[in-house]
Write a protein that holds these residues in place. Structure first.
Motif, PDB file in Angstrom:
ATOM      1  N   UNK A 338      44.892  48.414  37.778  1.00  0.00           N
ATOM      2  CA  UNK A 338      43.609  49.130  37.850  1.00  0.00           C
ATOM      3  C   UNK A 338      42.760  48.851  36.615  1.00  0.00           C
ATOM      4  N   UNK A 339      43.394  48.860  35.441  1.00  0.00           N
ATOM      5  CA  UNK A 339      42.661  48.600  34.198  1.00  0.00           C
ATOM      6  C   UNK A 339      42.102  47.180  34.185  1.00  0.00           C
ATOM      7  N   UNK A 348      35.765  48.743  40.771  1.00  0.00           N
ATOM      8  CA  UNK A 348      36.225  50.133  40.850  1.00  0.00           C
ATOM      9  C   UNK A 348      36.906  50.330  42.197  1.00  0.00           C
ATOM     10  N   UNK A 349      38.239  50.562  42.159  1.00  0.00           N
ATOM     11  CA  UNK A 349      39.005  50.688  43.392  1.00  0.00           C
ATOM     12  C   UNK A 349      40.288  51.451  43.084  1.00  0.00           C
ATOM     13  N   UNK A 360      46.508  48.845  46.987  1.00  0.00           N
ATOM     14  CA  UNK A 360      45.090  48.789  46.643  1.00  0.00           C
ATOM     15  C   UNK A 360      44.330  49.240  47.885  1.00  0.00           C
ATOM     16  N   UNK A 361      43.570  50.328  47.756  1.00  0.00           N
ATOM     17  CA  UNK A 361      42.845  50.850  48.920  1.00  0.00           C
ATOM     18  C   UNK A 361      41.361  50.512  48.818  1.00  0.00           C
ATOM     19  N   UNK A 375      34.752  39.264  45.260  1.00  0.00           N
ATOM     20  CA  UNK A 375      35.094  39.610  43.876  1.00  0.00           C
ATOM     21  C   UNK A 375      36.489  40.223  43.793  1.00  0.00           C
ATOM     22  N   UNK A 376      36.788  41.128  44.737  1.00  0.00           N
ATOM     23  CA  UNK A 376      38.102  41.762  44.714  1.00  0.00           C
ATOM     24  C   UNK A 376      39.204  40.736  44.965  1.00  0.00           C
ATOM     25  N   UNK A 377      39.035  39.915  45.980  1.00  0.00           N
ATOM     26  CA  UNK A 377      40.066  38.928  46.290  1.00  0.00           C
ATOM     27  C   UNK A 377      40.294  37.985  45.108  1.00  0.00           C
ATOM     28  N   UNK A 378      39.216  37.523  44.508  1.00  0.00           N
ATOM     29  CA  UNK A 378      39.346  36.615  43.362  1.00  0.00           C
ATOM     30  C   UNK A 378      40.050  37.301  42.202  1.00  0.00           C
ATOM     31  N   UNK A 379      39.737  38.572  41.976  1.00  0.00           N
ATOM     32  CA  UNK A 379      40.370  39.309  40.874  1.00  0.00           C
ATOM     33  C   UNK A 379      41.866  39.473  41.118  1.00  0.00           C
ATOM     34  N   UNK A 380      42.249  39.781  42.353  1.00  0.00           N
ATOM     35  CA  UNK A 380      43.669  39.919  42.669  1.00  0.00           C
ATOM     36  C   UNK A 380      44.400  38.588  42.492  1.00  0.00           C
TER      37      UNK A 380
END
Length: 392
Positions: A338-339, A348-349, A360-361, A375-380
């Protein structure tokens, strides 16, 4: 969606906000209506909060609007701050005895679990948590999971309509009907449901239903409702005993149920009073089509994340909450993930541990773009690539 709905919201620029399911974000016109009510309160506080002048009329309008939206009578609804507050009022109004059992599932919201745990410890009652078979793919299996745990000691059935940690849409109608046949009180936590799925509260047939208006219904924070079957109106007790509890010469269209919950002294009801503006915003912008497009984007993102993680989904799309998906990711410290997402990628998730899994919801709201999903997929991908390299 051709309208750029991001322009309607007040979210921080540069933030990928994928947590509408927790608190939501209020559209600018609705927020303006909310502030207008607050200004009216400050302009003439006594008139605004006087039940003999403006208060009763003002408070009734959101009830009437929600009743129409959810196919029930406005006499069955009362205002509460949020769903958890409503559940606390219900829990305090039902007399539990030693040996009584509260049947629920292993997918419930922590604050709600705390509410009932607090009460059962006092009297020696017991919480029974049915394990829901995953992936959730069959109403019949869900029904058997719950009914198999019912006994003569079961006094209350407590179910989420849409689960918070796992974003599942429970098929609750059939279980409610079975509970009623057995004389079991049914309490439904619908915190995530209003504005996300169609609700017919009378047809659902529960004894109690609570919901939030500050999530998918787009109202300001602090607007929720408690629905109770008419058989319970005289038995429900408010958490705060105030002016409305023992009204003399009650008006013809008022009941003890309405007065005891609505007339609570010095409270700012502006969030509640903005609910009709939220409903109007949704109607103006054909929200059913907006929601459909958001849900498609959420499901596509979930498929992309699953293809990356190689982890199974928690349900089939039929039983997944619209616009909201809980996605298992490789096991890691949720606080660190999360951090990283927030501090390094501006995402923010919610990230948390559930059933020994890291979840991860994601929530896809009208203001979320394809870029947000990317953005989320790339970050994961970056985080877990680094994790496998032992850099995290």
């Amino acid at each position: 969606m051709t309208t750029n709905f991001a322009d309607y919201f007040l979210l921080q620029e540069g933030l990928t906000f994928l947590n509408h399911g927790s608190f939501g974000s209020c559209p600018k016109p609705v927020f303006q209506n909310y502030q207008d009510w607050q200004l009216r309160l400050e302009n003439q506080p006594v008139a605004f909060l006087d039940q003999e002048r403006d208060l009763i009329t003002n408070l009734s309008k959101p009830r009437e609007a929600l009743a129409k939206e959810f196919n029930t009578s406005a006499q069955n609804l009362v205002r509460v701050t949020n769903a958890t507050t409503g559940l606390n009022a219900i829990a305090r109004s039902i007399a539990l005895a030693e040996g009584d059992e509260i049947l629920t599932t292993d997918h419930e919201y922590a604050a709600v679990e705390n509410t009932w745990e607090f009460l059962v410890r006092k009297v020696g009652a017991k919480i029974v948590r049915a394990q829901v078979t995953l992936p959730l793919a069959s109403e019949d299996v869900f029904f058997e999971d719950l009914v198999s745990q019912m006994s003569k000691r079961t006094k209350i059935l407590l179910l989420s309509h849409i689960t918070s940690p796992t974003a599942l849409r429970f098929p609750i109608k059939r279980v409610i009907d079975e509970a009623r046949k057995r004389g079991i009180i049914t309490v439904i936590d619908g915190a995530h449901a209003p504005g996300l799925i169609d609700l017919d509260l009378d047809a659902l047939g529960a004894d109690f239903y609570v919901g939030n208006c500050h999530k998918w219904l787009l109202a300001p924070k602090g607007a929720g409702f408690l629905w109770a079957h008419p058989n319970w109106h005289q038995k429900l007790e408010p958490l705060v005993i105030s002016h409305g509890w023992n009204v003399k010469d009650r008006k013809e269209d008022r009941t003890a149920f309405l007065d005891s919950f609505e007339i609570q002294g010095t409270q700012d009801p502006s969030a509640w009073l903005a609910v009709p503006a939220a409903l109007e915003f949704r109607k103006t912008h054909n929200w059913a089509e907006v929601s459909k497009a958001c849900n498609q984007r959420a499901q596509e993102l979930a498929q992309r994340v699953a293809a990356f993680t190689k982890l199974p989904s928690l349900s089939t799309p039929e039983f997944c909450a619209p616009q909201m998906v809980a996605m298992p990711v490789p096991k890691t410290d949720p606080r660190k993930l999360k951090a990283f997402l927030l501090n390094e990628r501006k995402v923010e998730i919610p990230v948390f541990s559930w059933q020994d899994q890291t979840i991860v919801r994601v929530s896809i709201a009208a203001y979320n773009s394809q870029k947000d999903a990317d953005n989320l997929l790339a970050a994961l991908q970056i985080y877990f690539a680094d994790s496998t390299s032992n850099t995290r």
